[in-house]
Design a protein around this motif. Structure first.
Motif, PDB file in Angstrom:
ATOM      1  N   CYS A  71      24.958 -24.195 -10.036  1.00 30.97           N
ATOM      2  CA  CYS A  71      24.936 -24.032  -8.574  1.00 30.97           C
ATOM      3  C   CYS A  71      24.798 -25.382  -7.879  1.00 30.97           C
ATOM      4  O   CYS A  71      25.484 -25.676  -6.906  1.00 30.97           O
ATOM      5  N   GLU A  72      23.891 -26.217  -8.392  1.00 32.06           N
ATOM      6  CA  GLU A  72      23.644 -27.503  -7.729  1.00 32.06           C
ATOM      7  C   GLU A  72      24.839 -28.435  -7.895  1.00 32.06           C
ATOM      8  O   GLU A  72      25.197 -29.168  -6.975  1.00 32.06           O
ATOM      9  N   LEU A  73      25.467 -28.378  -9.094  1.00 37.49           N
ATOM     10  CA  LEU A  73      26.669 -29.190  -9.301  1.00 37.49           C
ATOM     11  C   LEU A  73      27.765 -28.765  -8.328  1.00 37.49           C
ATOM     12  O   LEU A  73      28.398 -29.608  -7.685  1.00 37.49           O
ATOM     13  N   ALA A  74      27.944 -27.439  -8.189  1.00 38.69           N
ATOM     14  CA  ALA A  74      29.010 -26.925  -7.328  1.00 38.69           C
ATOM     15  C   ALA A  74      28.737 -27.294  -5.867  1.00 38.69           C
ATOM     16  O   ALA A  74      29.635 -27.757  -5.155  1.00 38.69           O
ATOM     17  N   LEU A  75      27.510 -27.113  -5.419  1.00 35.02           N
ATOM     18  CA  LEU A  75      27.253 -27.386  -3.994  1.00 35.02           C
ATOM     19  C   LEU A  75      27.338 -28.885  -3.707  1.00 35.02           C
ATOM     20  O   LEU A  75      27.779 -29.293  -2.631  1.00 35.02           O
ATOM     21  N   THR A  76      26.953 -29.695  -4.679  1.00 35.61           N
ATOM     22  CA  THR A  76      27.017 -31.144  -4.467  1.00 35.61           C
ATOM     23  C   THR A  76      28.476 -31.591  -4.377  1.00 35.61           C
ATOM     24  O   THR A  76      28.849 -32.370  -3.499  1.00 35.61           O
ATOM     25  N   GLY A  77      29.306 -31.032  -5.268  1.00 33.91           N
ATOM     26  CA  GLY A  77      30.734 -31.364  -5.240  1.00 33.91           C
ATOM     27  C   GLY A  77      31.372 -30.897  -3.947  1.00 33.91           C
ATOM     28  O   GLY A  77      32.132 -31.637  -3.307  1.00 33.91           O
ATOM     29  N   ALA A  78      31.031 -29.686  -3.517  1.00 37.32           N
ATOM     30  CA  ALA A  78      31.665 -29.108  -2.327  1.00 37.32           C
ATOM     31  C   ALA A  78      31.276 -29.869  -1.056  1.00 37.32           C
ATOM     32  O   ALA A  78      32.071 -29.952  -0.124  1.00 37.32           O
ATOM     33  N   HIS A  79      30.068 -30.406  -1.017  1.00 36.66           N
ATOM     34  CA  HIS A  79      29.587 -31.029   0.234  1.00 36.66           C
ATOM     35  C   HIS A  79      29.412 -32.537   0.111  1.00 36.66           C
ATOM     36  O   HIS A  79      28.706 -33.144   0.917  1.00 36.66           O
ATOM     37  N   ILE A  80      30.082 -33.140  -0.885  1.00 34.70           N
ATOM     38  CA  ILE A  80      29.789 -34.547  -1.187  1.00 34.70           C
ATOM     39  C   ILE A  80      30.045 -35.479   0.006  1.00 34.70           C
ATOM     40  O   ILE A  80      29.286 -36.437   0.219  1.00 34.70           O
ATOM     41  N   GLU A  81      31.068 -35.169   0.817  1.00 40.24           N
ATOM     42  CA  GLU A  81      31.353 -36.075   1.956  1.00 40.24           C
ATOM     43  C   GLU A  81      30.202 -36.046   2.954  1.00 40.24           C
ATOM     44  O   GLU A  81      29.758 -37.078   3.453  1.00 40.24           O
ATOM     45  N   ASP A  82      29.723 -34.842   3.235  1.00 44.56           N
ATOM     46  CA  ASP A  82      28.627 -34.695   4.193  1.00 44.56           C
ATOM     47  C   ASP A  82      27.330 -35.289   3.634  1.00 44.56           C
ATOM     48  O   ASP A  82      26.563 -35.948   4.354  1.00 44.56           O
ATOM     49  N   ILE A  83      27.111 -35.079   2.334  1.00 42.18           N
ATOM     50  CA  ILE A  83      25.912 -35.635   1.677  1.00 42.18           C
ATOM     51  C   ILE A  83      25.974 -37.166   1.756  1.00 42.18           C
ATOM     52  O   ILE A  83      24.982 -37.834   2.057  1.00 42.18           O
ATOM     53  N   ALA A  84      27.160 -37.718   1.524  1.00 39.23           N
ATOM     54  CA  ALA A  84      27.329 -39.178   1.560  1.00 39.23           C
ATOM     55  C   ALA A  84      27.100 -39.702   2.978  1.00 39.23           C
ATOM     56  O   ALA A  84      26.467 -40.746   3.159  1.00 39.23           O
ATOM     57  N   ARG A  85      27.596 -38.985   3.984  1.00 33.04           N
ATOM     58  CA  ARG A  85      27.359 -39.419   5.373  1.00 33.04           C
ATOM     59  C   ARG A  85      25.861 -39.461   5.645  1.00 33.04           C
ATOM     60  O   ARG A  85      25.352 -40.350   6.295  1.00 33.04           O
ATOM     61  N   PHE A  86      25.156 -38.454   5.126  1.00 32.27           N
ATOM     62  CA  PHE A  86      23.708 -38.383   5.355  1.00 32.27           C
ATOM     63  C   PHE A  86      22.986 -39.522   4.607  1.00 32.27           C
ATOM     64  O   PHE A  86      22.126 -40.206   5.166  1.00 32.27           O
ATOM     65  N   ALA A  87      23.347 -39.734   3.342  1.00 38.59           N
ATOM     66  CA  ALA A  87      22.629 -40.730   2.520  1.00 38.59           C
ATOM     67  C   ALA A  87      23.006 -42.159   2.905  1.00 38.59           C
ATOM     68  O   ALA A  87      22.155 -43.049   2.916  1.00 38.59           O
ATOM     69  N   GLY A  88      24.263 -42.360   3.250  1.00 38.26           N
ATOM     70  CA  GLY A  88      24.716 -43.703   3.640  1.00 38.26           C
ATOM     71  C   GLY A  88      25.239 -44.478   2.443  1.00 38.26           C
ATOM     72  O   GLY A  88      24.560 -44.560   1.410  1.00 38.26           O
ATOM     73  N   ASP A  89      26.432 -45.079   2.629  1.00 38.47           N
ATOM     74  CA  ASP A  89      27.042 -45.868   1.545  1.00 38.47           C
ATOM     75  C   ASP A  89      26.171 -47.064   1.187  1.00 38.47           C
ATOM     76  O   ASP A  89      25.520 -47.634   2.057  1.00 38.47           O
ATOM     77  N   GLY A  90      26.201 -47.425  -0.091  1.00 36.89           N
ATOM     78  CA  GLY A  90      25.579 -48.690  -0.511  1.00 36.89           C
ATOM     79  C   GLY A  90      24.066 -48.706  -0.496  1.00 36.89           C
ATOM     80  O   GLY A  90      23.465 -49.769  -0.597  1.00 36.89           O
ATOM     81  N   CYS A  91      23.442 -47.546  -0.357  1.00 34.31           N
ATOM     82  CA  CYS A  91      21.976 -47.504  -0.369  1.00 34.31           C
ATOM     83  C   CYS A  91      21.460 -47.825  -1.785  1.00 34.31           C
ATOM     84  O   CYS A  91      22.232 -47.916  -2.731  1.00 34.31           O
ATOM     85  N   GLN A  92      20.160 -47.979  -1.893  1.00 32.60           N
ATOM     86  CA  GLN A  92      19.552 -48.055  -3.233  1.00 32.60           C
ATOM     87  C   GLN A  92      19.076 -46.649  -3.584  1.00 32.60           C
ATOM     88  O   GLN A  92      18.307 -46.044  -2.836  1.00 32.60           O
ATOM     89  N   LEU A  93      19.553 -46.139  -4.710  1.00 34.85           N
ATOM     90  CA  LEU A  93      19.302 -44.739  -5.070  1.00 34.85           C
ATOM     91  C   LEU A  93      18.236 -44.643  -6.154  1.00 34.85           C
ATOM     92  O   LEU A  93      18.420 -45.151  -7.267  1.00 34.85           O
ATOM     93  N   ILE A  94      17.121 -43.987  -5.811  1.00 36.16           N
ATOM     94  CA  ILE A  94      16.030 -43.786  -6.782  1.00 36.16           C
ATOM     95  C   ILE A  94      16.071 -42.312  -7.175  1.00 36.16           C
ATOM     96  O   ILE A  94      16.119 -41.444  -6.306  1.00 36.16           O
ATOM     97  N   GLU A  95      16.055 -42.032  -8.481  1.00 37.89           N
ATOM     98  CA  GLU A  95      16.043 -40.615  -8.890  1.00 37.89           C
ATOM     99  C   GLU A  95      14.805 -40.326  -9.736  1.00 37.89           C
ATOM    100  O   GLU A  95      14.550 -40.995 -10.743  1.00 37.89           O
ATOM    101  N   TYR A  96      14.054 -39.321  -9.334  1.00 35.21           N
ATOM    102  CA  TYR A  96      12.880 -38.913 -10.103  1.00 35.21           C
ATOM    103  C   TYR A  96      13.250 -37.754 -11.036  1.00 35.21           C
ATOM    104  O   TYR A  96      13.903 -36.805 -10.613  1.00 35.21           O
ATOM    105  N   GLY A  97      12.818 -37.849 -12.291  1.00 37.31           N
ATOM    106  CA  GLY A  97      13.132 -36.793 -13.266  1.00 37.31           C
ATOM    107  C   GLY A  97      14.627 -36.765 -13.524  1.00 37.31           C
ATOM    108  O   GLY A  97      15.254 -35.705 -13.522  1.00 37.31           O
TER     109      GLY A  97
END
Ligand code: SAH
Ligand code: AVI
Length: 331
Positions: A71-97
Protein backbone atom coordinates in the motif's frame (compact mmCIF):
# COMPACT_ATOMS: atom_id res chain seq x y z
CA UNK A 1 25.82 10.72 19.45
CA UNK A 2 26.26 10.75 23.26
CA UNK A 3 29.89 11.27 24.26
CA UNK A 4 30.16 7.95 26.09
CA UNK A 5 28.96 6.05 23.05
CA UNK A 6 31.60 4.57 20.82
CA UNK A 7 31.59 6.38 17.51
CA UNK A 8 33.42 4.97 14.57
CA UNK A 9 33.68 5.18 10.84
CA UNK A 10 33.64 1.57 9.79
CA UNK A 11 34.04 1.65 6.06
CA UNK A 12 34.29 3.81 2.97
CA UNK A 13 32.48 2.70 -0.15
CA UNK A 14 32.39 5.39 -2.82
CA UNK A 15 30.12 8.06 -1.41
CA UNK A 16 28.97 5.91 1.53
CA UNK A 17 30.19 6.50 5.06
CA UNK A 18 29.19 4.32 8.00
CA UNK A 19 28.80 5.66 11.54
CA UNK A 20 28.03 3.32 14.39
CA UNK A 21 26.80 3.35 17.96
CA UNK A 22 24.48 0.33 18.03
CA UNK A 23 22.87 -0.81 21.28
CA UNK A 24 25.52 -2.82 23.14
CA UNK A 25 25.32 -6.32 24.59
CA UNK A 26 25.06 -4.90 28.13
CA UNK A 27 21.92 -2.88 27.39
CA UNK A 28 20.38 -5.88 25.64
CA UNK A 29 21.04 -8.10 28.69
CA UNK A 30 19.74 -5.47 31.13
CA UNK A 31 16.60 -4.82 29.06
CA UNK A 32 15.83 -8.54 28.70
CA UNK A 33 16.24 -9.20 32.42
CA UNK A 34 14.18 -6.12 33.34
CA UNK A 35 11.46 -7.07 30.81
CA UNK A 36 11.17 -10.68 31.97
CA UNK A 37 11.03 -9.50 35.60
CA UNK A 38 7.89 -7.42 35.02
CA UNK A 39 4.57 -8.72 36.42
CA UNK A 40 3.44 -8.81 32.75
CA UNK A 41 6.57 -9.89 30.89
CA UNK A 42 7.49 -7.65 27.95
CA UNK A 43 10.40 -7.07 25.57
CA UNK A 44 11.08 -4.15 23.24
CA UNK A 45 10.34 -4.83 19.55
CA UNK A 46 13.60 -3.08 18.66
CA UNK A 47 15.35 -6.35 19.60
CA UNK A 48 13.63 -8.27 16.79
CA UNK A 49 16.11 -6.91 14.31
CA UNK A 50 19.29 -8.96 14.30
CA UNK A 51 20.45 -10.19 10.86
CA UNK A 52 17.84 -12.99 10.82
CA UNK A 53 15.10 -10.71 12.20
CA UNK A 54 15.72 -8.17 9.43
CA UNK A 55 15.67 -10.98 6.85
CA UNK A 56 12.38 -12.29 8.22
CA UNK A 57 10.86 -8.80 8.26
CA UNK A 58 11.80 -8.36 4.61
CA UNK A 59 10.06 -11.69 3.89
CA UNK A 60 6.95 -10.45 5.77
CA UNK A 61 6.85 -7.39 3.50
CA UNK A 62 6.46 -9.72 0.51
CA UNK A 63 3.61 -11.83 1.97
CA UNK A 64 0.19 -11.62 0.37
CA UNK A 65 -1.49 -10.94 3.72
CA UNK A 66 0.91 -8.15 4.79
CA UNK A 67 -0.63 -5.20 2.92
CA UNK A 68 1.25 -2.18 4.49
CA UNK A 69 4.38 -2.37 2.31
CA UNK A 70 2.48 -2.75 -0.96
CA UNK A 71 0.00 0.00 0.00
CA UNK A 72 2.73 2.46 0.96
CA UNK A 73 4.76 1.68 -2.17
CA UNK A 74 1.68 2.20 -4.35
CA UNK A 75 0.62 5.46 -2.72
CA UNK A 76 4.16 6.83 -2.81
CA UNK A 77 4.47 6.01 -6.51
CA UNK A 78 1.05 7.45 -7.31
CA UNK A 79 1.66 10.75 -5.47
CA UNK A 80 5.41 11.14 -5.95
CA UNK A 81 5.15 14.52 -7.73
CA UNK A 82 3.06 16.02 -4.94
CA UNK A 83 5.26 14.42 -2.26
CA UNK A 84 8.33 15.89 -3.99
CA UNK A 85 6.73 19.36 -4.13
CA UNK A 86 6.08 19.09 -0.40
CA UNK A 87 9.55 17.77 0.53
CA UNK A 88 11.49 20.02 -1.84
CA UNK A 89 14.23 19.04 -4.30
CA UNK A 90 17.78 18.65 -3.04
CA UNK A 91 16.91 18.45 0.65
CA UNK A 92 18.92 16.35 3.09
CA UNK A 93 16.89 13.19 3.68
CA UNK A 94 17.09 11.44 7.06
CA UNK A 95 15.30 8.09 7.39
CA UNK A 96 14.59 6.43 10.72
CA UNK A 97 14.21 2.63 10.73
CA UNK A 98 15.38 2.52 7.11
CA UNK A 99 15.76 -1.29 6.88
CA UNK A 100 16.19 -2.22 3.22
CA UNK A 101 15.37 1.39 2.10
CA UNK A 102 12.88 0.06 -0.43
CA UNK A 103 10.30 2.87 -0.64
CA UNK A 104 13.08 5.40 -0.24
CA UNK A 105 14.26 4.61 -3.75
CA UNK A 106 11.19 6.40 -5.14
CA UNK A 107 12.08 9.51 -3.09
CA UNK A 108 15.80 9.35 -3.90
CA UNK A 109 15.14 9.15 -7.64
CA UNK A 110 12.71 12.05 -7.63
CA UNK A 111 14.18 14.36 -4.94
CA UNK A 112 17.86 13.80 -5.65
CA UNK A 113 18.72 14.64 -2.03
CA UNK A 114 22.10 16.26 -1.32
CA UNK A 115 22.65 13.49 1.23
CA UNK A 116 20.73 10.47 2.51
CA UNK A 117 21.11 9.58 6.22
CA UNK A 118 19.60 6.13 6.94
CA UNK A 119 19.40 5.31 10.67
CA UNK A 120 18.74 1.75 11.81
CA UNK A 121 19.42 -0.44 14.81
CA UNK A 122 20.13 -3.42 12.53
CA UNK A 123 23.68 -2.98 11.31
CA UNK A 124 23.51 -5.89 8.82
CA UNK A 125 20.35 -4.51 7.17
CA UNK A 126 21.81 -1.02 7.10
CA UNK A 127 25.09 -2.06 5.51
CA UNK A 128 23.45 -4.25 2.88
CA UNK A 129 21.00 -1.48 1.95
CA UNK A 130 23.72 1.20 1.76
CA UNK A 131 25.82 -0.96 -0.54
CA UNK A 132 22.86 -1.65 -2.84
CA UNK A 133 21.94 2.05 -2.93
CA UNK A 134 25.54 3.04 -3.67
CA UNK A 135 25.52 0.73 -6.68
CA UNK A 136 22.15 2.00 -7.91
CA UNK A 137 22.82 5.73 -7.27
CA UNK A 138 26.58 6.37 -7.51
CA UNK A 139 26.00 10.15 -7.21
CA UNK A 140 24.28 9.83 -3.80
CA UNK A 141 26.08 10.82 -0.57
CA UNK A 142 25.06 8.20 2.00
CA UNK A 143 25.81 8.79 5.68
CA UNK A 144 24.70 5.55 7.25
CA UNK A 145 24.09 5.53 11.03
CA UNK A 146 23.71 2.36 13.14
CA UNK A 147 21.82 3.48 16.24
CA UNK A 148 18.63 3.64 18.27
CA UNK A 149 16.30 6.36 17.03
CA UNK A 150 14.72 6.68 20.48
CA UNK A 151 18.01 8.04 21.79
CA UNK A 152 19.08 11.61 21.08
CA UNK A 153 21.46 10.84 18.19
CA UNK A 154 23.71 13.59 16.92
CA UNK A 155 23.52 12.78 13.23
CA UNK A 156 26.41 13.36 10.83
CA UNK A 157 25.93 16.47 8.72
CA UNK A 158 26.73 16.57 5.05
CA UNK A 159 28.66 19.78 4.52
CA UNK A 160 26.82 21.57 1.76
CA UNK A 161 27.56 25.17 0.87
CA UNK A 162 24.26 26.58 2.13
CA UNK A 163 22.14 25.38 5.08
CA UNK A 164 19.76 22.81 3.77
CA UNK A 165 16.21 21.84 4.42
CA UNK A 166 16.12 18.66 6.51
CA UNK A 167 13.39 16.16 5.75
CA UNK A 168 12.82 13.21 8.08
CA UNK A 169 11.27 10.15 6.47
CA UNK A 170 9.71 7.60 8.83
CA UNK A 171 7.81 5.09 6.66
CA UNK A 172 6.40 1.61 7.23
CA UNK A 173 4.25 2.61 10.22
CA UNK A 174 7.26 1.95 12.45
CA UNK A 175 5.78 4.80 14.51
CA UNK A 176 2.99 2.32 15.33
CA UNK A 177 5.52 0.16 17.18
CA UNK A 178 6.00 2.99 19.67
CA UNK A 179 3.50 3.60 22.47
CA UNK A 180 1.63 6.90 21.99
CA UNK A 181 3.86 8.42 24.72
CA UNK A 182 7.01 7.21 22.96
CA UNK A 183 5.65 8.45 19.61
CA UNK A 184 5.01 11.85 21.20
CA UNK A 185 8.60 12.00 22.53
CA UNK A 186 9.97 10.84 19.17
CA UNK A 187 8.00 13.51 17.28
CA UNK A 188 9.20 16.23 19.70
CA UNK A 189 12.79 15.11 19.18
CA UNK A 190 12.34 15.10 15.39
CA UNK A 191 10.75 18.55 15.49
CA UNK A 192 13.85 19.83 17.31
CA UNK A 193 16.08 18.21 14.71
CA UNK A 194 14.45 19.65 11.56
CA UNK A 195 14.04 23.21 12.90
CA UNK A 196 11.44 25.65 11.53
CA UNK A 197 12.19 25.07 7.83
CA UNK A 198 12.27 21.28 7.82
CA UNK A 199 9.56 18.70 7.22
CA UNK A 200 8.62 15.16 8.07
CA UNK A 201 7.02 12.35 6.06
CA UNK A 202 5.46 9.67 8.28
CA UNK A 203 3.85 6.43 7.08
CA UNK A 204 0.91 5.35 9.23
CA UNK A 205 -1.17 2.19 9.14
CA UNK A 206 -4.84 3.18 9.42
CA UNK A 207 -7.66 1.57 11.41
CA UNK A 208 -9.57 -0.98 9.33
CA UNK A 209 -11.48 -4.28 9.35
CA UNK A 210 -10.00 -6.36 12.19
CA UNK A 211 -10.01 -9.46 9.92
CA UNK A 212 -7.59 -7.77 7.51
CA UNK A 213 -5.36 -6.83 10.46
CA UNK A 214 -5.56 -10.30 11.95
CA UNK A 215 -4.52 -11.99 8.69
CA UNK A 216 -1.57 -9.59 8.26
CA UNK A 217 -0.09 -10.64 11.61
CA UNK A 218 -1.05 -14.34 11.40
CA UNK A 219 0.15 -15.20 7.91
CA UNK A 220 -0.46 -18.63 6.46
CA UNK A 221 3.25 -19.34 5.85
CA UNK A 222 4.17 -18.70 9.49
CA UNK A 223 6.78 -16.05 8.67
CA UNK A 224 5.44 -13.65 11.31
CA UNK A 225 5.52 -16.47 13.85
CA UNK A 226 9.18 -17.15 12.95
CA UNK A 227 9.94 -13.41 13.23
CA UNK A 228 8.41 -13.31 16.72
CA UNK A 229 10.11 -16.53 17.90
CA UNK A 230 13.47 -15.38 16.52
CA UNK A 231 13.64 -13.00 19.49
CA UNK A 232 14.04 -16.04 21.75
CA UNK A 233 16.65 -17.52 19.39
CA UNK A 234 18.57 -14.25 19.65
CA UNK A 235 18.33 -14.21 23.47
CA UNK A 236 19.56 -17.84 23.60
CA UNK A 237 22.48 -17.10 21.31
CA UNK A 238 23.59 -13.71 22.63
CA UNK A 239 22.76 -14.05 26.32
CA UNK A 240 23.27 -17.78 26.83
CA UNK A 241 19.62 -18.40 27.69
CA UNK A 242 17.78 -21.72 27.36
CA UNK A 243 14.37 -20.87 25.91
CA UNK A 244 12.86 -24.07 24.43
CA UNK A 245 11.28 -22.86 21.19
CA UNK A 246 8.83 -25.79 21.07
CA UNK A 247 7.32 -24.55 24.33
CA UNK A 248 6.40 -21.05 23.11
CA UNK A 249 3.86 -20.04 20.46
CA UNK A 250 3.27 -16.90 18.42
CA UNK A 251 0.01 -15.12 19.29
CA UNK A 252 -1.22 -11.91 17.64
CA UNK A 253 -4.61 -10.24 18.02
CA UNK A 254 -6.27 -6.87 17.50
CA UNK A 255 -6.91 -5.09 20.80
CA UNK A 256 -9.90 -2.93 19.81
CA UNK A 257 -9.91 -0.79 22.97
CA UNK A 258 -6.24 0.16 22.49
CA UNK A 259 -6.44 0.29 18.67
CA UNK A 260 -3.42 -1.93 18.24
CA UNK A 261 -2.24 -5.35 17.15
CA UNK A 262 -0.45 -7.01 20.03
CA UNK A 263 2.13 -9.73 19.47
CA UNK A 264 2.94 -12.13 22.27
CA UNK A 265 4.96 -15.31 22.81
CA UNK A 266 2.78 -17.62 24.87
CA UNK A 267 4.21 -20.30 27.13
CA UNK A 268 2.72 -23.71 26.25
CA UNK A 269 3.81 -25.27 29.56
CA UNK A 270 4.67 -24.48 33.13
CA UNK A 271 8.40 -23.97 32.84
CA UNK A 272 11.52 -22.21 34.05
CA UNK A 273 13.88 -20.41 31.72
CA UNK A 274 17.45 -19.40 32.59
CA UNK A 275 19.04 -16.26 31.23
CA UNK A 276 22.58 -16.46 32.54
CA UNK A 277 22.21 -16.59 36.32
CA UNK A 278 18.61 -15.31 36.26
CA UNK A 279 15.67 -17.74 36.41
CA UNK A 280 12.21 -16.88 35.11
CA UNK A 281 9.06 -18.91 35.82
CA UNK A 282 6.27 -19.19 33.25
CA UNK A 283 2.77 -20.49 33.88
CA UNK A 284 0.86 -22.26 31.11
CA UNK A 285 -0.66 -19.50 28.95
CA UNK A 286 1.52 -16.76 30.39
CA UNK A 287 2.97 -14.54 27.68
CA UNK A 288 5.82 -12.21 26.84
CA UNK A 289 4.39 -9.12 25.15
CA UNK A 290 6.79 -8.51 22.26
CA UNK A 291 5.20 -5.83 20.08
CA UNK A 292 2.42 -3.30 19.73
CA UNK A 293 1.49 -2.14 16.27
CA UNK A 294 -0.80 0.86 16.81
CA UNK A 295 -3.34 1.73 14.15
CA UNK A 296 -4.60 5.32 13.86
CA UNK A 297 -7.42 7.18 12.17
CA UNK A 298 -6.29 10.23 10.18
CA UNK A 299 -7.73 12.52 12.87
CA UNK A 300 -6.05 10.59 15.71
CA UNK A 301 -2.68 10.85 14.03
CA UNK A 302 -3.13 14.57 13.28
CA UNK A 303 -3.77 15.12 17.00
CA UNK A 304 -0.66 13.12 17.95
CA UNK A 305 1.44 15.05 15.42
CA UNK A 306 0.18 18.39 16.72
CA UNK A 307 1.06 17.44 20.29
CA UNK A 308 4.54 16.60 18.95
CA UNK A 309 4.90 20.09 17.41
CA UNK A 310 3.77 19.35 13.83
CA UNK A 311 1.03 20.69 11.60
CA UNK A 312 -0.40 18.20 9.06
CA UNK A 313 -0.10 19.78 5.61
CA UNK A 314 -0.84 16.78 3.44
CA UNK A 315 -2.29 13.26 3.78
CA UNK A 316 -1.77 10.81 0.91
CA UNK A 317 -3.66 7.51 1.02
CA UNK A 318 -3.73 4.32 -1.05
CA UNK A 319 -6.83 3.45 -3.09
CA UNK A 320 -8.42 1.36 -0.29
CA UNK A 321 -7.62 3.85 2.48
CA UNK A 322 -5.56 1.23 4.33
CA UNK A 323 -2.41 3.27 4.75
CA UNK A 324 -1.50 6.98 4.83
CA UNK A 325 1.61 9.08 4.37
CA UNK A 326 1.50 12.31 6.37
CA UNK A 327 3.33 15.45 5.23
CA UNK A 328 4.15 17.36 8.44
CA UNK A 329 5.66 20.83 8.98
CA UNK A 330 6.62 22.75 12.10
CA UNK A 331 3.40 23.89 13.82
N1 SAH B 1 11.34 1.41 6.87
C1 SAH B 1 11.28 0.04 6.43
C2 SAH B 1 11.54 -0.95 7.56
C3 SAH B 1 10.50 -0.99 8.63
S1 SAH B 1 10.84 -2.28 9.80
C4 SAH B 1 9.95 -0.20 5.79
O1 SAH B 1 9.13 0.70 5.77
O2 SAH B 1 9.73 -1.30 5.29
C5 SAH B 1 11.39 -1.35 11.16
C6 SAH B 1 12.84 -0.95 10.98
O3 SAH B 1 13.19 -0.10 12.07
C7 SAH B 1 13.80 -2.13 11.03
O4 SAH B 1 14.74 -2.03 10.01
C8 SAH B 1 14.43 -2.05 12.41
O5 SAH B 1 15.74 -2.55 12.43
C9 SAH B 1 14.36 -0.56 12.69
N2 SAH B 1 14.22 -0.23 14.11
C10 SAH B 1 13.31 -0.70 15.00
N3 SAH B 1 13.45 -0.10 16.18
C11 SAH B 1 14.49 0.77 16.05
C12 SAH B 1 15.12 1.69 16.93
N4 SAH B 1 14.71 1.83 18.20
N5 SAH B 1 16.14 2.44 16.45
C13 SAH B 1 16.57 2.30 15.16
N6 SAH B 1 16.00 1.45 14.28
C14 SAH B 1 14.98 0.70 14.72
C1 AVI C 1 8.03 -2.57 11.41
N1 AVI C 1 6.63 -2.64 11.83
C2 AVI C 1 5.88 -1.46 11.40
C3 AVI C 1 5.95 -3.90 11.54
C4 AVI C 1 4.47 -3.82 11.97
O1 AVI C 1 3.62 -4.12 11.13
O2 AVI C 1 4.18 -3.42 13.09
C5 AVI C 1 6.62 -5.05 12.25
C6 AVI C 1 5.87 -6.32 12.12
N2 AVI C 1 5.48 -7.06 13.11
C7 AVI C 1 4.84 -8.12 12.65
N3 AVI C 1 4.76 -8.03 11.33
C8 AVI C 1 5.43 -6.92 10.96
Amino acid sequence: MARDERRRKTEHLGKVRFFGSVVGADSFREDVIAGLSLPEKALSPKYFYDAEGSRLFEAICRLKEYYPTRCELALTGAHIEDIARFAGDGCQLIEYGSGESLKTRLLIRRLRPSAYVPVDISEPALQAAAKRLARAYPWLNILSVAGDFMQPLKLPVYRARSPERLVIYFPGSTIGNLTPDEAHAFLRMSRGQIGRRGAMLVGVDLKKDANVLHAAYNDSKGVTAAFNLNLLVRINRQLGADFDLKRFAHYAFYNVAEGRIEMHLVSLAQQTVNVGLHRFRFDVGESIHTENSCKYSVEEFKTLALAGGFRTDRVWKDSRGYFALFGLSAA
